[in-house]
Write a protein that holds these residues in place. Structure first.
Motif, mmCIF file in Angstrom:
data_model
loop_
_atom_site.group_PDB
_atom_site.id
_atom_site.type_symbol
_atom_site.label_atom_id
_atom_site.label_comp_id
_atom_site.label_asym_id
_atom_site.label_seq_id
_atom_site.Cartn_x
_atom_site.Cartn_y
_atom_site.Cartn_z
ATOM 1 N N VAL A 90 0.842 -1.209 0.000
ATOM 2 C CA VAL A 90 0.000 0.000 0.000
ATOM 3 C C VAL A 90 0.870 1.250 0.000
ATOM 4 C CG1 VAL A 90 -1.938 -1.139 1.155
ATOM 5 C CG2 VAL A 90 -0.275 0.121 2.508
ATOM 6 N N PHE A 91 2.122 1.141 0.414
ATOM 7 C CA PHE A 91 3.007 2.304 0.359
ATOM 8 C C PHE A 91 3.733 2.380 -0.981
ATOM 9 C CE2 PHE A 91 2.668 1.469 4.937
ATOM 10 C CZ PHE A 91 2.103 2.680 5.305
ATOM 11 N N ILE A 115 -6.622 3.574 0.357
ATOM 12 C CA ILE A 115 -5.408 4.372 0.513
ATOM 13 C C ILE A 115 -5.725 5.662 1.280
ATOM 14 C CG2 ILE A 115 -3.629 5.643 -0.760
ATOM 15 C CD1 ILE A 115 -3.240 2.626 -0.768
ATOM 16 N N MET A 158 -3.798 6.793 4.660
ATOM 17 C CA MET A 158 -3.269 8.136 4.898
ATOM 18 C C MET A 158 -3.892 8.759 6.141
ATOM 19 S SD MET A 158 -3.327 9.231 0.935
ATOM 20 C CE MET A 158 -3.107 10.975 1.117
ATOM 21 N N THR A 208 -2.645 6.892 9.393
ATOM 22 C CA THR A 208 -1.254 7.184 9.770
ATOM 23 C C THR A 208 -1.120 8.637 10.235
ATOM 24 O OG1 THR A 208 -0.853 7.427 7.415
ATOM 25 C CG2 THR A 208 0.018 5.471 8.432
ATOM 26 N N SER A 209 -1.792 9.564 9.550
ATOM 27 C CA SER A 209 -1.707 10.966 9.978
ATOM 28 C C SER A 209 -2.270 11.118 11.389
ATOM 29 C CB SER A 209 -2.500 11.882 9.043
ATOM 30 O OG SER A 209 -2.194 11.612 7.734
ATOM 31 N N VAL A 221 0.120 9.564 14.029
ATOM 32 C CA VAL A 221 1.280 10.414 14.296
ATOM 33 C C VAL A 221 0.836 11.674 15.046
ATOM 34 C CG1 VAL A 221 3.086 11.806 13.240
ATOM 35 C CG2 VAL A 221 2.597 9.538 12.342
ATOM 36 N N ILE A 229 1.896 12.904 18.892
ATOM 37 C CA ILE A 229 2.490 14.213 19.213
ATOM 38 C C ILE A 229 1.613 14.936 20.231
ATOM 39 C CG2 ILE A 229 3.149 16.464 18.279
ATOM 40 C CD1 ILE A 229 3.615 15.057 15.594
ATOM 41 N N TYR A 287 2.037 13.456 23.505
ATOM 42 C CA TYR A 287 3.382 13.619 24.046
ATOM 43 C C TYR A 287 3.620 15.033 24.578
ATOM 44 C CZ TYR A 287 8.473 13.955 24.043
ATOM 45 O OH TYR A 287 9.764 14.174 24.401
ATOM 46 N N LEU A 288 3.167 16.042 23.841
ATOM 47 C CA LEU A 288 3.489 17.420 24.222
ATOM 48 C C LEU A 288 3.101 17.754 25.664
ATOM 49 C CD1 LEU A 288 2.652 19.424 20.973
ATOM 50 C CD2 LEU A 288 4.899 18.896 21.920
ATOM 51 N N LEU A 322 13.248 15.962 27.403
ATOM 52 C CA LEU A 322 13.831 17.009 26.547
ATOM 53 C C LEU A 322 14.372 18.187 27.357
ATOM 54 C CD1 LEU A 322 11.097 17.240 23.746
ATOM 55 C CD2 LEU A 322 13.252 16.018 23.627
ATOM 56 N N GLY A 323 14.935 17.899 28.508
ATOM 57 C CA GLY A 323 15.535 18.963 29.315
ATOM 58 C C GLY A 323 14.529 19.955 29.882
ATOM 59 N N GLN A 375 9.933 28.027 28.590
ATOM 60 C CA GLN A 375 9.562 26.693 28.128
ATOM 61 C C GLN A 375 8.052 26.503 28.162
ATOM 62 O OE1 GLN A 375 11.900 24.144 30.683
ATOM 63 N NE2 GLN A 375 13.308 23.686 29.022
ATOM 64 N N ARG A 404 6.394 28.271 25.263
ATOM 65 C CA ARG A 404 6.569 27.539 24.003
ATOM 66 C C ARG A 404 5.679 26.309 23.946
ATOM 67 N NH1 ARG A 404 12.718 27.572 23.535
ATOM 68 N NH2 ARG A 404 13.099 29.579 22.566
ATOM 69 N N LEU A 464 2.678 25.343 21.278
ATOM 70 C CA LEU A 464 2.676 24.118 20.476
ATOM 71 C C LEU A 464 1.410 23.311 20.698
ATOM 72 C CD1 LEU A 464 6.273 22.671 20.564
ATOM 73 C CD2 LEU A 464 4.851 23.055 18.558
ATOM 74 N N MET A 506 19.494 24.395 23.987
ATOM 75 C CA MET A 506 18.584 23.326 24.436
ATOM 76 C C MET A 506 17.187 23.528 23.860
ATOM 77 S SD MET A 506 19.260 20.712 26.125
ATOM 78 C CE MET A 506 18.246 19.295 26.399
ATOM 79 N N ARG A 525 14.960 21.136 20.995
ATOM 80 C CA ARG A 525 13.622 20.596 21.191
ATOM 81 C C ARG A 525 12.712 21.014 20.045
ATOM 82 N NH1 ARG A 525 11.797 22.770 26.035
ATOM 83 N NH2 ARG A 525 10.795 24.439 24.910
ATOM 84 N N GLY A 562 5.231 13.182 10.238
ATOM 85 C CA GLY A 562 3.801 12.880 10.155
ATOM 86 C C GLY A 562 3.243 13.239 8.800
ATOM 87 N N ALA A 618 1.813 10.866 5.422
ATOM 88 C CA ALA A 618 0.536 11.072 4.751
ATOM 89 C C ALA A 618 0.703 11.201 3.241
ATOM 90 C CB ALA A 618 -0.131 12.322 5.319
ATOM 91 N N TYR A 625 3.285 10.092 1.457
ATOM 92 C CA TYR A 625 4.205 9.129 0.877
ATOM 93 C C TYR A 625 3.631 8.375 -0.321
ATOM 94 C CZ TYR A 625 7.588 5.495 0.226
ATOM 95 O OH TYR A 625 8.505 4.659 -0.333
ATOM 96 N N VAL A 682 -3.799 -1.235 -4.581
ATOM 97 C CA VAL A 682 -2.420 -1.442 -5.037
ATOM 98 C C VAL A 682 -2.309 -1.647 -6.541
ATOM 99 C CG1 VAL A 682 -1.606 -2.354 -2.840
ATOM 100 C CG2 VAL A 682 -2.586 -3.913 -4.507
#
Lengths: 435, 274
Positions: free
Chosen positions: A130-131, A141, A145, A148-149, A152, A156, A159-160, A190-191, A198, A201, A205, B1, B5, B16, B20, B22, B126
């Motif tokens: 498929v890729f 497809i 897409m 996967t988007s 991901v 994120i 995680y943030l 990440l420190g 920080q 920021r 984000l 630092m 980041r 990401g 999408a 690819y 495919v």
């Protein structure tokens, strides 16, 4: 000021405890889930050896439990991140203690949806085609897409806001965890030093991701609906399918979050942070979504039922009075009538009552929006030579389905073995703002 | 630092987005890989791409009796199944009794319709289902991932999945599999009628055509405007025009390359039913 610091210290003590030594319930749960997964892997090895002949699927009903589970997991995934983003963007801070739980549900559900697609494929070893050979015309497809988007983006987005909490883990858990884990916390943090710059920021984000993730969340389940809607089949060939999918996914997702809240509140002893207030607010949201879902369920069927074109009539016969009628009516009763009563009636509007309603909704929406979406439509024969198709899932399919649910729960559980369930940073901030 | 980041998060974001887009990028670089037909950018033979042939099947329903009058199973199906080592449970050409709107019934053989606007080709993720320059819809079983979305898309239910490894006869085992001759069938992929692409390439008519004892099935080329049932050769367009030819489920706009010649009042409702 002093009391704020004390509160914060107590909070960290309670929330970090399961990361060092979880309760016995937790270990038992992990063990049971691992057993289900082992059994599922055995079933999968049988399927890989003999082919999909070991399932109940045949040429007419060629999709079954596996694809039902894909739809179910994608619908579960929609809500977590979506709900937390919508509440963040509208400036609601009450949800801070449950956002992480919701977002982890999203990630785990997406990974399980991808796994179930793999399980359903005739030649899973070619999945990377498929890729390398993907064609943009194919709704499959689009789904690759979108998923996967969303995966991901969700990671994120998860995680943030977790960075400050990982820094807390790094600073507070040093003596009690292995050096390797300390190292991982150190890298992932990440420190982070909690400085004003920080924070600024990070907030920026998070705001950007919050805006970005909402359309992606909606797209992911719309596209899943379009895989079905792009065909000539009764029940699928309808324009309402994508919005109906999104609405019902939101509905069942909120129910799933309530279930997860109850489980982790109990196992990790979080009564102090996940309070009745959260249940009350999510309960009313659940009722509102229930009404939207009820409306869509009716609106989906009425135009077809009024005209009764050949194939639509066969489908409706199957659903309303025929072979699938029992499941159909049970699913409507269990997803609309009973939960509405449980939420509205004062005496059942409790944590237990809402959890029962949520379990009912999750199970019956799996039946209605996954199983009854796929199987009856395929049972309707499009050609004069076919009798109505039959489908009886085999032990292999049941085993793999249960293993998928266990895998989903295991992923969520393992995640919270290493990271706190409740966003310490955000929750203490929200509490500070609240007074 | 702080910079590192930010750089890290930027990279994550781009990763990401990259995931999408690819498939799009890989497409562009792979157009030449398998010729235009399977390239996937636009497998539909339109525009400047001219077809070298347009294989067409015409089935004369006046002649088809489902082989009941010779007291045998439908011979087109039987010869096809034998000639292609068709896996158990599959009938690439299937004969069925169809009820007409007038209340009577008649026999109708159903091969793959080889649609000019094939829903199965559209949805294949495919490019395993593709159009050839001769107007056929073929499946590359060495490309197929077995997702079965083409089976969902086909409104004629003419696609079969190879649920297990078929038991091979010596001839089938030694055959070299290709989209034109998918023998031996590959477990976990989709099979269907391929209009005997391997035979017509060699100037032979399809097996079902020669197998039909009634001469009901005609096969030919729309470009050269001729069809034959193995006994006679007739002009294609004229035959279609003079015999009220119709295509099955014409209303879906799939433009099949299989035409039916009615003769028993098929598809025409009559209120005179007793």
């Amino acid at each position: 000021m002093n009391s704020t610091a004390e509160r914060r210290a107590e909070m960290e003590a309670i929330l970090l405890a399961p990361l060092v030594k979880p309760s016995r319930f937790y270990d038992l749960g992990i063990l049971i889930m691992a057993m289900f997964i082992m059994w599922g892997l055995y079933a999968w090895s049988e399927q890989l050896r003999h082919g999909l002949i070991v399932t109940g699927m045949r040429d007419q009903v060629f999709w079954g439990l596996y694809i039902s589970n894909v739809v179910f997991f994608v619908s579960l995934s929609l809500t977590g991140t979506f709900l937390s983003a919508v509440l963040r963007i509208t400036g609601n801070h009450w949800q801070a203690p449950v956002t992480r739980l919701a977002e982890v549900v999203t990630g785990a559900a997406l990974l399980m949806a991808a796994t179930m697609i793999l399980v359903d494929m005739g030649r899973p070893e070619r999945v990377f085609y498929v890729f390398i050979h993907g064609r943009l015309q194919s709704p499959l497809i689009w789904d690759v897409m979108a998923v996967t988007s969303y995966l991901v983006g969700s990671i994120i987005y998860l995680y943030l806001p977790m960075i400050p909490d990982i820094a807390i883990c790094r600073d507070r858990l040093s003596p009690s965890v292995s050096p390797l884990r300390r190292k991982v916390y150190d890298i992932l943090a990440l420190g982070w030093q909690d400085s004003a710059k920080q924070q600024e920021r990070l907030n920026k984000l998070i705001s950007i991701m919050t805006v970005l993730i909402i359309p992606v969340a909606v797209s992911v389940h719309s596209v899943t609906a379009w895989i079905f809607a792009m065909t000539f089949r009764p029940g699928w060939d309808v324009t309402i399918l994508a919005p109906y999918f999104v609405a019902s996914a939101f509905f069942s997702g909120v129910a799933a979050i309530i279930i997860a809240m109850t489980v982790y509140r109990k196992v990790f002893k979080l009564e102090k942070y996940i309070t009745w207030e959260h249940y009350r607010k999510l309960g009313w949201l659940l009722l509102a979504l229930l009404l939207v879902y009820a409306y869509f369920s009716f609106a989906e069927l009425l135009p077809g039922a009024y005209k009764l074109a050949t194939h639509e009539r066969e489908l409706l016969n199957l659903l309303l009075t025929g072979q699938q009628a029992f499941l159909f009516w049970v699913s409507l009763l269990g997803s609309i009538v009973v939960p509405a009563v449980l939420i509205c009636w004062r005496r059942t509007r409790t944590v237990a009552g809402l959890t029962v309603a949520s379990v009912l909704i999750t199970v019956t929406l799996w039946i209605k929006k996954s199983y009854l979406l796929i199987v009856p439509t395929l049972q309707v024969s499009l050609m004069p030579f076919d009798a109505p198709g039959r489908y009886h899932p085999t032990w292999v399919e049941w085993s793999l389905s249960l293993a998928a649910i266990a895998g989903f729960m295991l992923m969520v559980a393992l995640f919270f073995r290493f990271f706190p369930v409740i966003a310490i940073w955000e929750t203490s901030r929200a509490a500070g703002e609240g007074g | 630092m702080g910079i590192s980041r930010r750089r890290f998060l930027q990279t994550l974001t781009w990763a990401g987005l990259g995931t999408a887009v690819y498939p799009l990028l890989s497409r562009v670089s792979k157009v030449e890989a398998k010729g235009w037909a399977a390239s996937g950018l636009d497998p539909r033979p339109t525009g400047t791409k001219t077809l070298t042939k347009q294989w067409t099947m015409v089935i004369d329903l006046k002649k088809c009796e489902g082989c009941v009058i010779i007291n045998k199973p439908p011979q087109c199906t039987v010869t096809c199944n034998q000639g292609h080592f068709v896996p158990e449970g599959q009938e690439w050409i299937k004969v069925s009794k169809v009820r007409g709107a007038g209340g009577g019934s008649h026999w109708m053989p159903f091969p793959c319709m080889h649609c000019q606007k094939a829903p199965c080709v559209d949805v294949c993720p495919v490019g395993a289902s593709y159009y050839t320059e001769e107007g056929l819809v073929l499946i590359d079983q060495d490309r197929c991932i077995g997702c079965r979305v083409c089976m969902a898309a086909c409104p004629y239910h003419r696609r079969y999945f190879n649920w297990k490894q078929q038991r091979l006869t010596p001839e089938a085992a030694l055959a070299e599999r290709s989209p034109e001759y998918p023998v031996p069938a590959l477990k976990g992929t989709v099979s269907k009628c391929m209009f005997c692409a391997h035979n017509v390439r060699k100037g032979k008519i399809p097996i079902c055509v020669s197998g039909c004892p009634m001469g009901a099935i005609y096969f030919g080329d729309l470009e050269r405007d001729i069809i034959t049932n193995g006994m006679e050769v007739v002009p294609l367009r004229k035959t279609l025009a003079e015999n009220n030819a119709f295509r099955f489920k014409e209303e879906l706009g799939t433009e099949p390359r299989v035409y039916y010649l009615p003769g028993y009042g098929q598809e025409f409702g009559r209120e005179a039913r007793e």
